[in-house]
Design a protein around this motif. Structure first.
Motif, PDB file in Angstrom:
ATOM      1  N   ALA A  87       0.839  -1.200   0.000  1.00 52.81           N
ATOM      2  CA  ALA A  87       0.000   0.000   0.000  1.00 52.81           C
ATOM      3  C   ALA A  87       0.871   1.246   0.000  1.00 52.81           C
ATOM      4  O   ALA A  87       1.923   1.299   0.644  1.00 52.81           O
ATOM      5  N   ALA A  88       0.460   2.248  -0.750  1.00 53.83           N
ATOM      6  CA  ALA A  88       1.215   3.496  -0.818  1.00 53.83           C
ATOM      7  C   ALA A  88       1.210   4.175   0.552  1.00 53.83           C
ATOM      8  O   ALA A  88       0.201   4.163   1.255  1.00 53.83           O
ATOM      9  N   ARG A  89       2.362   4.720   0.919  1.00 54.37           N
ATOM     10  CA  ARG A  89       2.461   5.409   2.190  1.00 54.37           C
ATOM     11  C   ARG A  89       1.620   6.676   2.154  1.00 54.37           C
ATOM     12  O   ARG A  89       1.664   7.443   1.194  1.00 54.37           O
ATOM     13  N   ARG A  90       0.844   6.912   3.209  1.00 53.38           N
ATOM     14  CA  ARG A  90       0.007   8.103   3.262  1.00 53.38           C
ATOM     15  C   ARG A  90       0.878   9.340   3.395  1.00 53.38           C
ATOM     16  O   ARG A  90       1.802   9.387   4.199  1.00 53.38           O
ATOM     17  N   ARG A  91       0.581  10.334   2.593  1.00 51.04           N
ATOM     18  CA  ARG A  91       1.336  11.582   2.672  1.00 51.04           C
ATOM     19  C   ARG A  91       0.971  12.347   3.947  1.00 51.04           C
ATOM     20  O   ARG A  91      -0.154  12.274   4.433  1.00 51.04           O
ATOM     21  N   THR A  92       1.943  13.068   4.470  1.00 49.73           N
ATOM     22  CA  THR A  92       1.712  13.908   5.637  1.00 49.73           C
ATOM     23  C   THR A  92       0.781  15.052   5.258  1.00 49.73           C
ATOM     24  O   THR A  92       1.016  15.769   4.280  1.00 49.73           O
ATOM     25  N   ARG A  93      -0.291  15.207   6.029  1.00 44.05           N
ATOM     26  CA  ARG A  93      -1.243  16.302   5.788  1.00 44.05           C
ATOM     27  C   ARG A  93      -0.776  17.534   6.553  1.00 44.05           C
ATOM     28  O   ARG A  93      -0.641  17.496   7.780  1.00 44.05           O
ATOM     29  N   VAL A  94      -0.543  18.607   5.825  1.00 42.58           N
ATOM     30  CA  VAL A  94      -0.006  19.825   6.427  1.00 42.58           C
ATOM     31  C   VAL A  94      -0.932  20.998   6.140  1.00 42.58           C
ATOM     32  O   VAL A  94      -1.159  21.353   4.980  1.00 42.58           O
ATOM     33  N   LEU A  95      -1.475  21.569   7.191  1.00 44.32           N
ATOM     34  CA  LEU A  95      -2.257  22.795   7.054  1.00 44.32           C
ATOM     35  C   LEU A  95      -1.278  23.967   7.088  1.00 44.32           C
ATOM     36  O   LEU A  95      -0.538  24.150   8.056  1.00 44.32           O
ATOM     37  N   LEU A  96      -1.267  24.739   6.019  1.00 44.48           N
ATOM     38  CA  LEU A  96      -0.327  25.841   5.852  1.00 44.48           C
ATOM     39  C   LEU A  96      -1.061  27.167   5.880  1.00 44.48           C
ATOM     40  O   LEU A  96      -2.003  27.391   5.110  1.00 44.48           O
ATOM     41  N   THR A  97      -0.637  28.072   6.753  1.00 46.75           N
ATOM     42  CA  THR A  97      -1.147  29.439   6.731  1.00 46.75           C
ATOM     43  C   THR A  97      -0.126  30.329   6.024  1.00 46.75           C
ATOM     44  O   THR A  97       1.051  29.982   5.894  1.00 46.75           O
ATOM     45  N   GLY A  98      -0.593  31.486   5.553  1.00 48.31           N
ATOM     46  CA  GLY A  98       0.310  32.360   4.813  1.00 48.31           C
ATOM     47  C   GLY A  98       0.749  31.755   3.496  1.00 48.31           C
ATOM     48  O   GLY A  98       1.873  31.976   3.035  1.00 48.31           O
ATOM     49  N   ALA A  99      -0.145  31.016   2.847  1.00 47.16           N
ATOM     50  CA  ALA A  99       0.224  30.239   1.663  1.00 47.16           C
ATOM     51  C   ALA A  99       0.643  31.098   0.486  1.00 47.16           C
ATOM     52  O   ALA A  99       1.372  30.634  -0.395  1.00 47.16           O
ATOM     53  N   ASP A 100       0.201  32.356   0.432  1.00 41.10           N
ATOM     54  CA  ASP A 100       0.543  33.235  -0.682  1.00 41.10           C
ATOM     55  C   ASP A 100       1.826  34.028  -0.456  1.00 41.10           C
ATOM     56  O   ASP A 100       2.293  34.728  -1.356  1.00 41.10           O
ATOM     57  N   GLY A 101       2.398  33.957   0.745  1.00 40.46           N
ATOM     58  CA  GLY A 101       3.614  34.701   1.037  1.00 40.46           C
ATOM     59  C   GLY A 101       4.839  34.031   0.454  1.00 40.46           C
ATOM     60  O   GLY A 101       4.783  32.914  -0.081  1.00 40.46           O
ATOM     61  N   GLN A 102       5.978  34.708   0.577  1.00 39.04           N
ATOM     62  CA  GLN A 102       7.195  34.172  -0.039  1.00 39.04           C
ATOM     63  C   GLN A 102       7.598  32.835   0.571  1.00 39.04           C
ATOM     64  O   GLN A 102       8.020  31.923  -0.156  1.00 39.04           O
ATOM     65  N   LEU A 103       7.437  32.664   1.885  1.00 42.47           N
ATOM     66  CA  LEU A 103       7.763  31.374   2.482  1.00 42.47           C
ATOM     67  C   LEU A 103       6.689  30.344   2.167  1.00 42.47           C
ATOM     68  O   LEU A 103       7.000  29.185   1.877  1.00 42.47           O
ATOM     69  N   GLY A 104       5.415  30.741   2.218  1.00 37.37           N
ATOM     70  CA  GLY A 104       4.344  29.804   1.911  1.00 37.37           C
ATOM     71  C   GLY A 104       4.480  29.213   0.521  1.00 37.37           C
ATOM     72  O   GLY A 104       4.314  27.996   0.316  1.00 37.37           O
ATOM     73  N   ARG A 105       4.784  30.048  -0.451  1.00 37.22           N
ATOM     74  CA  ARG A 105       4.985  29.555  -1.823  1.00 37.22           C
ATOM     75  C   ARG A 105       6.196  28.629  -1.900  1.00 37.22           C
ATOM     76  O   ARG A 105       6.157  27.592  -2.560  1.00 37.22           O
ATOM     77  N   ALA A 106       7.279  29.011  -1.218  1.00 35.03           N
ATOM     78  CA  ALA A 106       8.485  28.201  -1.251  1.00 35.03           C
ATOM     79  C   ALA A 106       8.270  26.843  -0.590  1.00 35.03           C
ATOM     80  O   ALA A 106       8.799  25.826  -1.057  1.00 35.03           O
ATOM     81  N   LEU A 107       7.502  26.803   0.476  1.00 37.66           N
ATOM     82  CA  LEU A 107       7.216  25.534   1.141  1.00 37.66           C
ATOM     83  C   LEU A 107       6.485  24.576   0.207  1.00 37.66           C
ATOM     84  O   LEU A 107       6.839  23.396   0.109  1.00 37.66           O
ATOM     85  N   GLN A 108       5.478  25.080  -0.466  1.00 41.42           N
ATOM     86  CA  GLN A 108       4.713  24.213  -1.367  1.00 41.42           C
ATOM     87  C   GLN A 108       5.559  23.728  -2.540  1.00 41.42           C
ATOM     88  O   GLN A 108       5.449  22.581  -2.975  1.00 41.42           O
ATOM     89  N   ALA A 109       6.442  24.591  -3.052  1.00 43.80           N
ATOM     90  CA  ALA A 109       7.315  24.201  -4.153  1.00 43.80           C
ATOM     91  C   ALA A 109       8.372  23.199  -3.698  1.00 43.80           C
ATOM     92  O   ALA A 109       8.737  22.281  -4.438  1.00 43.80           O
ATOM     93  N   CYS A 110       8.839  23.367  -2.467  1.00 46.71           N
ATOM     94  CA  CYS A 110       9.920  22.522  -1.956  1.00 46.71           C
ATOM     95  C   CYS A 110       9.469  21.080  -1.732  1.00 46.71           C
ATOM     96  O   CYS A 110      10.154  20.137  -2.108  1.00 46.71           O
ATOM     97  N   ALA A 111       8.332  20.914  -1.097  1.00 49.33           N
ATOM     98  CA  ALA A 111       7.914  19.575  -0.672  1.00 49.33           C
ATOM     99  C   ALA A 111       7.306  18.755  -1.795  1.00 49.33           C
ATOM    100  O   ALA A 111       7.226  17.530  -1.698  1.00 49.33           O
ATOM    101  N   GLY A 112       6.869  19.433  -2.869  1.00 46.24           N
ATOM    102  CA  GLY A 112       6.268  18.700  -3.968  1.00 46.24           C
ATOM    103  C   GLY A 112       5.101  17.855  -3.511  1.00 46.24           C
ATOM    104  O   GLY A 112       4.241  18.325  -2.773  1.00 46.24           O
ATOM    105  N   ASP A 113       5.087  16.586  -3.921  1.00 43.43           N
ATOM    106  CA  ASP A 113       3.968  15.716  -3.546  1.00 43.43           C
ATOM    107  C   ASP A 113       4.276  14.888  -2.300  1.00 43.43           C
ATOM    108  O   ASP A 113       3.566  13.943  -1.995  1.00 43.43           O
ATOM    109  N   ARG A 114       5.348  15.258  -1.574  1.00 45.41           N
ATOM    110  CA  ARG A 114       5.659  14.525  -0.342  1.00 45.41           C
ATOM    111  C   ARG A 114       4.655  14.845   0.751  1.00 45.41           C
ATOM    112  O   ARG A 114       4.411  14.033   1.642  1.00 45.41           O
ATOM    113  N   PHE A 115       4.071  16.027   0.698  1.00 48.82           N
ATOM    114  CA  PHE A 115       3.048  16.429   1.652  1.00 48.82           C
ATOM    115  C   PHE A 115       1.730  16.639   0.926  1.00 48.82           C
ATOM    116  O   PHE A 115       1.705  16.983  -0.256  1.00 48.82           O
TER     117      PHE A 115
END
Length: 296
Positions: free
Chosen positions: A4-32
């Motif tokens: 069975a495929a390993r369940r991805r970590t569910r991460v609730l992200l605030t500030g998603a449109d900010g410079q760090l929020g965008r970088a976090l989503q780009a960095c982790a790809g489909d791992r989260f």
């Protein structure tokens, strides 16, 4: 039969449109599995809204990248700074406590007074000089008091990216517009690329980090050093900034409403030990940021 495929970590992200929020989503790809909220979709100053969002999404982690970052404006806008940076963090931490989630709170070098003769360690005594630093320190305290060992605090410094409102973007604008640019030379720290910080936060989550840690890029700089480096990289990338002279000045010649720590270097040893990541020098990360900027 395939495993069975390993369940991805569910991460609730605030500030998603900010410079760090965008970088976090780009960095982790489909791992989260990202549950991304910007200020319009989740106002963290509203406790009921935070409770509902966390209860409805049931995340494994909450990453709070939302922040009030207008350092000088905070001096006369204290209530707003504390509502976002302190009370907002508390609302998220209480919701995490009820749901069983862990939480990563991003904080700042401005929790220190900048008088140490060495890089600040995570357990060093804090002493913010301004409202912004005080509000971020209060957010740290709420998060740790509420969540205990399910809280991860990552302090950083001088964050910038190819997009958003930050020192890099401001310098590029001013270098084009002015003949002379005077920049403070006696405030010392380390510029930190948002992509580098994002990678450190993601790695900390993957290692189930907790407690207080520090992350910046490697090396030391003044704001003047950073500005000169931006001009040099801009020239290499075809930006029309050769006509501007960058001059160093002392802090006393550039008074601001908020006092800044004169030296806010951060000791990153604990996060290096946790993640195995040494990071790159800030000049190398700056070069990478120009690739994201695209052509002049």
């Amino acid at each position: 039969m395939a495993a069975a495929a390993r369940r991805r970590t569910r991460v609730l992200l605030t500030g998603a449109d900010g410079q760090l929020g965008r970088a976090l989503q780009a960095c982790a790809g489909d791992r989260f599995e990202w549950l991304a909220f910007n200020r319009r979709s989740l106002d963290i100053t509203q406790a009921a809204a935070v409770t509902a969002a966390v209860a409805g999404s049931r995340p494994d982690w909450i990453v709070n990248a939302a922040a009030y970052t207008a350092v000088d404006r905070a001096e006369t806008d204290r209530d707003a700074a504390f509502a976002i940076n302190a009370e907002g963090a508390a609302h998220l931490a209480r919701a995490a406590a009820r749901s069983g989630a862990r939480m990563a709170q991003v904080s700042t070098d401005y929790v220190f007074d900048g008088t140490a003769a060495r890089p600040y360690r995570p357990d060093d005594t804090t002493g913010p000089l301004n409202v912004y630093g005080s509000s971020k320190l209060a957010g740290e305290t709420f998060t740790r008091d509420i969540l205990g060992d399910r809280a991860l605090i990552v302090r950083t410094s001088w964050v910038y990216a190819a997009e958003g409102h930050n020192f890099l973007r401001t310098m590029l604008k001013l270098l084009r517009e002015r003949d002379t640019l005077r920049v403070v030379e006696d405030q010392i720290g380390t510029p930190t690329h948002a992509a580098s910080l994002a990678a450190a936060v993601v790695a900390s989550i993957e290692h189930q980090g907790s407690g207080i840690h520090h992350w910046t890029d490697a090396g030391v700089a003044s704001w003047y050093d950073f500005a000169v480096a931006i001009q040099e990289e801009a020239l290499r990338n075809g930006f029309d900034v050769a006509g501007c002279r960058v001059e160093p000045i002392p802090t006393r010649e550039y008074p601001t409403p908020a006092a800044r720590p004169p030296c806010s270097l951060l000791d990153k040893d604990s996060l290096r030990a946790l993640t195995g990541n040494d990071g790159r020098h800030w000049r190398e990360e700056l070069r990478l940021s120009f690739k994201a900027l695209g052509p002049a």
